[in-house]
Design an enzyme around this catalytic site. Structure first.
Site, mmCIF file in Angstrom:
data_model
loop_
_atom_site.group_PDB
_atom_site.id
_atom_site.type_symbol
_atom_site.label_atom_id
_atom_site.label_comp_id
_atom_site.label_asym_id
_atom_site.label_seq_id
_atom_site.Cartn_x
_atom_site.Cartn_y
_atom_site.Cartn_z
ATOM 1 N N TYR A 159 26.095 -18.622 9.807
ATOM 2 C CA TYR A 159 26.303 -18.764 8.361
ATOM 3 C C TYR A 159 27.081 -20.044 8.066
ATOM 4 C CZ TYR A 159 27.754 -17.645 3.590
ATOM 5 O OH TYR A 159 27.978 -17.686 2.232
ATOM 6 N N LYS A 163 25.754 -23.292 5.821
ATOM 7 C CA LYS A 163 26.410 -23.733 4.595
ATOM 8 C C LYS A 163 27.028 -25.125 4.740
ATOM 9 C CE LYS A 163 25.494 -20.260 1.904
ATOM 10 N NZ LYS A 163 24.657 -20.423 0.705
ATOM 11 N N THR A 197 29.916 -8.925 -4.639
ATOM 12 C CA THR A 197 28.460 -8.963 -4.669
ATOM 13 C C THR A 197 27.912 -8.037 -3.590
ATOM 14 O OG1 THR A 197 28.268 -10.756 -3.043
ATOM 15 C CG2 THR A 197 28.529 -11.395 -5.370
#
Length: 284
Positions: A159, A163, A197
């Protein structure tokens, strides 16, 4: 006054729009009278998102496109339908996954993470950028970054790398767009803090109580609109647990690792624990 790409009657394209930050951005841009293209691979969630947006205002102009950001066919369909829907002035690359993979394991997960978080964004930019430049009107591309792509904490290498790559891609995009169009077509990196989220809280249910620490997705969407209006490139978000000042101190520490030739990720290195603690002590 908003960024000129955010204007009534023009089209915003949002990937990963069925939930979380993507849906929050759709809600916020609906308030500005934009026509919204919501793109997501989860049909049921996408249908529910559109229904919820219409429930607030049945006059909203929405187009739901079901597809996978890793599919060239799906992205071409998104591009064609978005252009048919109206004048596209804003593209928000929000779709992402966060499943972990370490620096020498799970090559399949690495590939999936890079396909979703990086390669799909590049593919969408290839589809839309020349179109946005050709129209001679203001437009913008917003890519969803992460603080983990800047400070790169240990624990989820795949990840973080995806990013970090997206951060560099967006910086390069912004520079090239400025060379081509001045400030007419711009690029921006949205950098959320800890946010409530489904990606961060997989077990969250509709109506469940939000923990105190994270921001809501709506707060992130509002910060995006506010920061773009100020002409900022880095659309930076804090949260209810970490102040902007502490975030900036952490970013500076990470940058100084190379300048001061410290060990990699020295913020998490036991030999530097006391030094880092002292470095941020005045912010407590």
């Amino acid at each position: 006054m908003n960024h000129p790409a955010i204007r009534k009657g023009s089209v915003a394209v949002i990937t990963g729009a069925a939930a979380g930050i993507g849906l929050a951005i759709a809600r916020r841009l609906c308030e500005e009278g934009m026509k919204i293209v919501l793109f997501d691979k989860h049909q049921a969630a996408l249908d529910a998102a559109v229904s919820n947006l219409y429930r607030v205002d049945p006059q909203r102009q929405l187009l739901a496109v079901t597809g996978d950001v890793t599919s060239a066919q799906s992205l071409k369909q998104l591009y064609d339908q978005a252009r048919s829907f109206g004048d596209v002035t804003l593209v928000v690359n929000n779709a992402a996954i966060a499943k972990g993979a370490g620096p020498w394991s799970d090559l399949g997960q690495w590939r999936q993470t890079m396909e979703v978080n990086f390669w799909s964004v590049l593919a969408i930019q290839e589809l839309f950028t020349e179109y946005l430049l050709s129209k001679d009107t203001p437009a913008a591309i917003v890519n969803l970054g992460s603080k983990e792509g800047i400070t790169t904490p240990p624990g989820n290498s795949a990840y973080n790398v995806s990013k970090a790559a997206l951060k560099v891609l967006t910086e390069q995009l912004a520079h090239e767009l400025f060379k081509r169009s001045g400030h007419r077509v711009s690029a921006h990196l949205l950098i959320p803090g800890y946010t409530y989220t489904p990606m961060n809280f997989p077990e969250m249910a509709e109506g469940s109580a939000k923990p105190e620490a994270p921001w809501t997705a709506d707060q992130v969407a509002q910060r995006m609109v506010e920061s773009m209006a100020r002409g900022e490139f880095y659309l930076f978000c804090e949260d209810n647990e970490v102040t902007r000042e502490l975030d900036q101190r952490r970013l500076q520490w990470s940058a100084d690792d190379m300048i001061k030739n410290r060990p990699a990720l020295s913020r998490w290195h036991p030999a530097y624990a006391d030094q880092f603690k002292a470095y941020i002590a005045d912010l407590k």
